[in-house]
Design a protein around this motif. Structure first.
Motif, PDB file in Angstrom:
ATOM      1  N   TRP A   5       0.830  -1.209   0.000  1.00  7.46           N
ATOM      2  CA  TRP A   5       0.000   0.000   0.000  1.00  7.46           C
ATOM      3  C   TRP A   5       0.862   1.255   0.000  1.00  7.46           C
ATOM      4  O   TRP A   5       0.498   2.256  -0.614  1.00  7.46           O
ATOM      5  CB  TRP A   5      -0.957  -0.007   1.183  1.00  7.46           C
ATOM      6  N   LEU A   6       2.003   1.197   0.651  1.00  3.91           N
ATOM      7  CA  LEU A   6       2.929   2.331   0.622  1.00  3.91           C
ATOM      8  C   LEU A   6       3.468   2.546  -0.790  1.00  3.91           C
ATOM      9  O   LEU A   6       3.553   3.682  -1.267  1.00  3.91           O
ATOM     10  CB  LEU A   6       4.073   2.103   1.607  1.00  3.91           C
ATOM     11  N   PHE A   7       3.803   1.461  -1.468  1.00  2.95           N
ATOM     12  CA  PHE A   7       4.290   1.567  -2.843  1.00  2.95           C
ATOM     13  C   PHE A   7       3.202   2.086  -3.792  1.00  2.95           C
ATOM     14  O   PHE A   7       3.479   2.868  -4.704  1.00  2.95           O
ATOM     15  CB  PHE A   7       4.820   0.222  -3.342  1.00  2.95           C
ATOM     16  N   ILE A   8       1.956   1.645  -3.593  1.00  2.00           N
ATOM     17  CA  ILE A   8       0.860   2.134  -4.436  1.00  2.00           C
ATOM     18  C   ILE A   8       0.647   3.632  -4.210  1.00  2.00           C
ATOM     19  O   ILE A   8       0.450   4.387  -5.165  1.00  2.00           O
ATOM     20  CB  ILE A   8      -0.423   1.324  -4.178  1.00  2.00           C
ATOM     21  N   LEU A   9       0.707   4.062  -2.964  1.00  2.00           N
ATOM     22  CA  LEU A   9       0.596   5.488  -2.663  1.00  2.00           C
ATOM     23  C   LEU A   9       1.719   6.263  -3.353  1.00  2.00           C
ATOM     24  O   LEU A   9       1.487   7.301  -3.974  1.00  2.00           O
ATOM     25  CB  LEU A   9       0.632   5.727  -1.150  1.00  2.00           C
ATOM     26  N   PHE A  10       2.923   5.739  -3.274  1.00  2.00           N
ATOM     27  CA  PHE A  10       4.063   6.383  -3.932  1.00  2.00           C
ATOM     28  C   PHE A  10       3.856   6.437  -5.445  1.00  2.00           C
ATOM     29  O   PHE A  10       4.150   7.461  -6.083  1.00  2.00           O
ATOM     30  CB  PHE A  10       5.349   5.626  -3.588  1.00  2.00           C
ATOM     31  N   LEU A  11       3.348   5.360  -6.031  1.00  2.00           N
ATOM     32  CA  LEU A  11       3.103   5.350  -7.480  1.00  2.00           C
ATOM     33  C   LEU A  11       2.078   6.402  -7.887  1.00  2.00           C
ATOM     34  O   LEU A  11       2.234   7.053  -8.931  1.00  2.00           O
ATOM     35  CB  LEU A  11       2.630   3.969  -7.929  1.00  2.00           C
ATOM     36  N   PHE A  12       1.044   6.589  -7.093  1.00  2.00           N
ATOM     37  CA  PHE A  12       0.043   7.594  -7.441  1.00  2.00           C
ATOM     38  C   PHE A  12       0.578   9.016  -7.258  1.00  2.00           C
ATOM     39  O   PHE A  12       0.234   9.912  -8.031  1.00  2.00           O
ATOM     40  CB  PHE A  12      -1.241   7.377  -6.657  1.00  2.00           C
ATOM     41  N   ILE A  13       1.435   9.230  -6.273  1.00  2.00           N
ATOM     42  CA  ILE A  13       2.069  10.548  -6.120  1.00  2.00           C
ATOM     43  C   ILE A  13       2.956  10.836  -7.323  1.00  2.00           C
ATOM     44  O   ILE A  13       2.932  11.938  -7.882  1.00  2.00           O
ATOM     45  CB  ILE A  13       2.850  10.620  -4.799  1.00  2.00           C
ATOM     46  N   VAL A  14       3.729   9.829  -7.738  1.00  2.00           N
ATOM     47  CA  VAL A  14       4.577   9.994  -8.924  1.00  2.00           C
ATOM     48  C   VAL A  14       3.726  10.238 -10.158  1.00  2.00           C
ATOM     49  O   VAL A  14       4.065  11.080 -11.008  1.00  2.00           O
ATOM     50  CB  VAL A  14       5.486   8.757  -9.111  1.00  2.00           C
TER      51      VAL A  14
END
Length: 73
Positions: A5-14
């Protein structure tokens, strides 16, 4: 903590920040490449979350070579 979930959040910020930047550049080629790489990354992450087994490199080669072998034979 579930790192997915942290990686998905990071992907959406990017996704949001780079989309703004790419729209300013007005480069269709850069947008296509970015969205393709971003999409493959997201699919790989979702597949890892669902514990889908990955294809090994030789499996990819075999899948590509089977149609070619049928055409040659």
């Amino acid at each position: 903590m579930n790192w997915h979930w942290l990686f998905i959040l990071f992907l959406f910020i990017v996704f949001v920040t780079e989309t703004r930047h790419l729209l300013k550049l007005r480069s269709l080629r850069d947008m296509v490449v970015f969205y393709a790489v971003w999409g493959v990354t997201l699919l790989a992450l979702i597949g890892d979350m669902m514990e889908v087994p990955y294809l090994r490199p030789l499996d990819w080669i075999g899948a590509l070579m089977q149609p070619l072998n049928r055409l040659i034979s």
